[in-house]
Design an enzyme around this catalytic site. Structure first.
Site, PDB file in Angstrom:
ATOM      1  N   ARG A   1       2.863   8.922  11.795  1.00 39.68           N
ATOM      2  CA  ARG A   1       3.279   7.435  11.585  1.00 39.68           C
ATOM      3  C   ARG A   1       4.757   7.484  12.472  1.00 39.68           C
ATOM      4  O   ARG A   1       5.295   6.620  12.788  1.00 39.68           O
ATOM      5  CB  ARG A   1       3.392   6.981  10.393  1.00 39.68           C
ATOM      6  CG  ARG A   1       2.911   6.031   9.839  1.00 39.68           C
ATOM      7  CD  ARG A   1       3.488   5.672   8.520  1.00 39.68           C
ATOM      8  NE  ARG A   1       2.961   4.367   8.031  1.00 39.68           N
ATOM      9  CZ  ARG A   1       1.544   4.275   7.510  1.00 39.68           C
ATOM     10  NH1 ARG A   1       0.992   5.322   7.282  1.00 39.68           N
ATOM     11  NH2 ARG A   1       1.098   3.011   7.009  1.00 39.68           N
TER      12      ARG A   1
ATOM     13  N   ARG B   1      -5.478  -9.348   0.563  1.00 41.57           N
ATOM     14  CA  ARG B   1      -6.084  -8.085   0.354  1.00 41.57           C
ATOM     15  C   ARG B   1      -6.227  -7.886  -1.043  1.00 41.57           C
ATOM     16  O   ARG B   1      -5.276  -7.829  -1.729  1.00 41.57           O
ATOM     17  CB  ARG B   1      -5.350  -7.208   1.162  1.00 41.57           C
ATOM     18  CG  ARG B   1      -6.150  -5.524   0.553  1.00 41.57           C
ATOM     19  CD  ARG B   1      -5.549  -4.456   1.569  1.00 41.57           C
ATOM     20  NE  ARG B   1      -4.312  -4.251   1.699  1.00 41.57           N
ATOM     21  CZ  ARG B   1      -3.553  -3.498   2.710  1.00 41.57           C
ATOM     22  NH1 ARG B   1      -4.312  -2.713   3.306  1.00 41.57           N
ATOM     23  NH2 ARG B   1      -2.443  -3.483   2.501  1.00 41.57           N
TER      24      ARG B   1
ATOM     25  N   ARG C   1      -2.174  -4.630  -3.997  1.00 40.85           N
ATOM     26  CA  ARG C   1      -1.374  -3.402  -3.897  1.00 40.85           C
ATOM     27  C   ARG C   1       0.055  -3.780  -4.236  1.00 40.85           C
ATOM     28  O   ARG C   1       0.378  -4.862  -3.558  1.00 40.85           O
ATOM     29  CB  ARG C   1      -1.691  -2.923  -2.626  1.00 40.85           C
ATOM     30  CG  ARG C   1      -2.631  -1.855  -2.532  1.00 40.85           C
ATOM     31  CD  ARG C   1      -2.985  -1.435  -1.113  1.00 40.85           C
ATOM     32  NE  ARG C   1      -1.857  -0.984  -0.121  1.00 40.85           N
ATOM     33  CZ  ARG C   1      -2.015  -0.646   0.874  1.00 40.85           C
ATOM     34  NH1 ARG C   1      -3.230  -0.228   1.409  1.00 40.85           N
ATOM     35  NH2 ARG C   1      -0.943  -0.371   1.743  1.00 40.85           N
TER      36      ARG C   1
HETATM   37  P1  AP5 Z   1      -1.212   2.975   4.381  1.00 39.54           P
HETATM   38  O1  AP5 Z   1      -2.220   3.082   3.011  1.00 39.54           O
HETATM   39  O2  AP5 Z   1      -1.542   3.809   5.496  1.00 39.54           O
HETATM   40  O3  AP5 Z   1      -0.949   1.351   4.610  1.00 39.54           O
HETATM   41  P2  AP5 Z   1      -0.607   0.781   5.917  1.00 39.54           P
HETATM   42  O4  AP5 Z   1      -0.656   1.504   7.202  1.00 39.54           O
HETATM   43  O5  AP5 Z   1       0.487  -0.094   5.592  1.00 39.54           O
HETATM   44  O6  AP5 Z   1      -1.974   0.206   6.292  1.00 39.54           O
HETATM   45  P3  AP5 Z   1      -2.593  -1.025   5.484  1.00 39.54           P
HETATM   46  O7  AP5 Z   1      -3.720   0.027   4.448  1.00 39.54           O
HETATM   47  O8  AP5 Z   1      -1.922  -1.808   4.673  1.00 39.54           O
HETATM   48  O9  AP5 Z   1      -3.714  -1.916   6.229  1.00 39.54           O
HETATM   49  P4  AP5 Z   1      -4.943  -1.364   7.102  1.00 39.54           P
HETATM   50  O10 AP5 Z   1      -4.566  -1.508   8.675  1.00 39.54           O
HETATM   51  O11 AP5 Z   1      -5.649  -0.234   6.817  1.00 39.54           O
HETATM   52  O12 AP5 Z   1      -5.553  -2.938   6.982  1.00 39.54           O
HETATM   53  P5  AP5 Z   1      -6.955  -2.988   5.792  1.00 39.54           P
HETATM   54  O13 AP5 Z   1      -8.056  -2.454   6.669  1.00 39.54           O
HETATM   55  O14 AP5 Z   1      -6.695  -2.726   4.488  1.00 39.54           O
HETATM   56  O15 AP5 Z   1       0.231   3.525   3.855  1.00 39.54           O
HETATM   57  C1  AP5 Z   1       0.762   2.852   2.759  1.00 39.54           C
HETATM   58  C2  AP5 Z   1       2.274   3.340   2.383  1.00 39.54           C
HETATM   59  O16 AP5 Z   1       1.967   4.876   2.288  1.00 39.54           O
HETATM   60  C3  AP5 Z   1       3.104   3.233   3.690  1.00 39.54           C
HETATM   61  O17 AP5 Z   1       3.930   2.194   3.600  1.00 39.54           O
HETATM   62  C4  AP5 Z   1       4.077   4.475   3.390  1.00 39.54           C
HETATM   63  O18 AP5 Z   1       5.247   4.295   2.415  1.00 39.54           O
HETATM   64  C5  AP5 Z   1       3.241   5.651   2.912  1.00 39.54           C
HETATM   65  N1  AP5 Z   1       2.728   6.277   3.796  1.00 39.54           N
HETATM   66  C6  AP5 Z   1       1.288   6.590   4.319  1.00 39.54           C
HETATM   67  N2  AP5 Z   1       1.174   7.246   5.307  1.00 39.54           N
HETATM   68  C7  AP5 Z   1       2.633   7.952   5.442  1.00 39.54           C
HETATM   69  C8  AP5 Z   1       2.966   8.466   6.892  1.00 39.54           C
HETATM   70  N3  AP5 Z   1       2.110   9.350   7.564  1.00 39.54           N
HETATM   71  N4  AP5 Z   1       4.419   8.516   6.653  1.00 39.54           N
HETATM   72  C9  AP5 Z   1       5.110   8.020   6.004  1.00 39.54           C
HETATM   73  N5  AP5 Z   1       4.583   7.125   4.938  1.00 39.54           N
HETATM   74  C10 AP5 Z   1       3.347   7.078   4.653  1.00 39.54           C
HETATM   75  O19 AP5 Z   1      -6.916  -4.706   6.287  1.00 39.54           O
HETATM   76  C11 AP5 Z   1      -6.156  -5.537   5.632  1.00 39.54           C
HETATM   77  C12 AP5 Z   1      -6.985  -6.791   4.909  1.00 39.54           C
HETATM   78  O20 AP5 Z   1      -7.558  -7.334   6.318  1.00 39.54           O
HETATM   79  C13 AP5 Z   1      -7.973  -6.362   4.022  1.00 39.54           C
HETATM   80  O21 AP5 Z   1      -7.968  -7.422   3.070  1.00 39.54           O
HETATM   81  C14 AP5 Z   1      -9.402  -6.564   4.977  1.00 39.54           C
HETATM   82  O22 AP5 Z   1     -10.442  -7.030   4.290  1.00 39.54           O
HETATM   83  C15 AP5 Z   1      -8.896  -7.760   6.078  1.00 39.54           C
HETATM   84  N6  AP5 Z   1      -9.273  -7.600   7.274  1.00 39.54           N
HETATM   85  C16 AP5 Z   1      -9.478  -6.277   7.991  1.00 39.54           C
HETATM   86  N7  AP5 Z   1     -10.014  -6.131   9.263  1.00 39.54           N
HETATM   87  C17 AP5 Z   1     -10.385  -7.884   9.160  1.00 39.54           C
HETATM   88  C18 AP5 Z   1     -10.812  -8.719  10.158  1.00 39.54           C
HETATM   89  N8  AP5 Z   1     -11.144  -7.852  11.493  1.00 39.54           N
HETATM   90  N9  AP5 Z   1     -11.029 -10.008  10.208  1.00 39.54           N
HETATM   91  C19 AP5 Z   1     -10.528 -10.546   8.917  1.00 39.54           C
HETATM   92  N10 AP5 Z   1     -10.018  -9.842   7.962  1.00 39.54           N
HETATM   93  C20 AP5 Z   1      -9.879  -8.536   8.115  1.00 39.54           C
END
Ligand code: AP5
Length: 258
Positions: free
Chosen positions: A120, A159, A192
């Site tokens: 990240r 979500r 979440r």
């Molecule tokens: P992490 O779990 O990695 O969360 P994020 O990057 O914030 O990503 P999300 O899980 O929120 O979203 P996503 O892109 O995976 O979307 P999703 O598929 O769920 O990290 C969480 C936390 O951990 C960070 O904030 C940090 O604190 C810490 N952390 C983790 N890794 C770290 C690192 N390397 N360094 C430092 N800190 C770290 O989809 C979202 C929603 O949209 C779902 O409901 C889904 O059903 C819907 N959706 C998906 N695609 C579509 C589509 N095409 N059309 C319509 N709806 C859709």
């Protein structure tokens, strides 16, 4: 928090000597990919679909932290990390890099890997490159998903995730069959903690600051593949696979499993 399914990721979740039941699919060569993109762009959703298509293993750092939230007595270091995560801030590079080093065996997985949420920052990307070089593993591509901010907020606020197996749903676009219950394991669906509006804003800011240097880092040597994340998950998947196949002929970079 181990899942009762063929994609058991025991080593990824527990580190150390834990052994997975993951059985890699038969492909000519395993695929080694990173997914980048802002929170809520759909990385986790694409990771599940890509793993299905390429027979590889989904390695998410966020999932490790969420699994640790269920522990009765997390270590003080982990407790600090979980507090940062709840506020929407990034966890420190030092802790995250140590965590990946403990799990570096996953980078040699016979089925390949799909890293989601790591790296990240540029410091994390440099540490990963050093680990991969040490293990003689070549990264195939870094998929960078892009979507306008308004659509991201809609995706995040709708979500729901399974408290037991982490399966991801959306109240409007991907609802579970029974309201509030996971289709896969019958676990309870929850929102979440970091999907609350205040935490979403902090996460978007943290992402804005770290994304550009990271995409520059991977663009410099041609590893970045930009993918528009508009449309249905299946449309985004198709775009991702087309992009990957355009970079390497079929059979060299993860022939889809049929
Ligand atoms: P992490 O779990 O990695 O969360 P994020 O990057 O914030 O990503 P999300 O899980 O929120 O979203 P996503 O892109 O995976 O979307 P999703 O598929 O769920 O990290 C969480 C936390 O951990 C960070 O904030 C940090 O604190 C810490 N952390 C983790 N890794 C770290 C690192 N390397 N360094 C430092 N800190 C770290 O989809 C979202 C929603 O949209 C779902 O409901 C889904 O059903 C819907 N959706 C998906 N695609 C579509 C589509 N095409 N059309 C319509 N709806 C859709």
């Amino acid at each position: 928090m181990m899942m009762d399914n063929p994609r058991d990721r025991a080593h990824w979740f527990q580190g150390g000597d834990a052994r997975c039941d993951f059985t890699p699919a038969l492909v000519d060569r395993p695929c080694q990919l990173i997914l980048l993109g802002p929170p809520g762009v759909g990385k986790g959703t694409q990771a599940e679909l890509l793993c299905e298509a390429l027979g590889t293993c989904h390695l998410s750092t966020g999932d490790i932290f969420r699994a640790a939230q269920g522990q009765s007595e997390p270590s003080p270091v982990l407790q600090t990390a979980l507090e940062a995560m709840g506020r929407g801030e990034l966890v420190s590079d030092r802790l995250v890099i140590e965590m990946i080093q403990e799990r570096s065996g996953c980078l040699r997985c016979q089925g390949g890997f799909l890293l989601d949420g790591f790296p990240r920052t540029v410091a994390q990307a440099e540490a990963l490159d050093a680990m991969l070089a040490q293990q003689g593993v070549i990264l195939d591509a870094v998929l960078s998903y892009e979507l306008p901010a308004e659509e991201i907020v809609d995706r995040l606020s709708g979500r729901r995730v399974c408290a037991r197996c982490q399966m991801v749903y959306h109240v409007a676009t991907r609802p579970s069959r029974v309201d509030g219950v996971c289709d896969q394991c019958a676990g309870r669906l929850i929102q979440r903690e970091d999907d609350r509006p205040a935490a979403i804003q902090v996460r978007m800011r943290a992402c804005e600051e770290s994304t550009q240097p990271l995409t520059d880092y991977y663009e410099r040597d041609g590893r970045l593949l930009r993918v528009p994340a508009t449309g249905t998950p299946e449309e985004v998947l198709e775009r991702s696979l087309e992009g990957l196949h355009a970079r390497a002929p079929m059979g060299q970079t993860g022939s889809p499993v049929t």
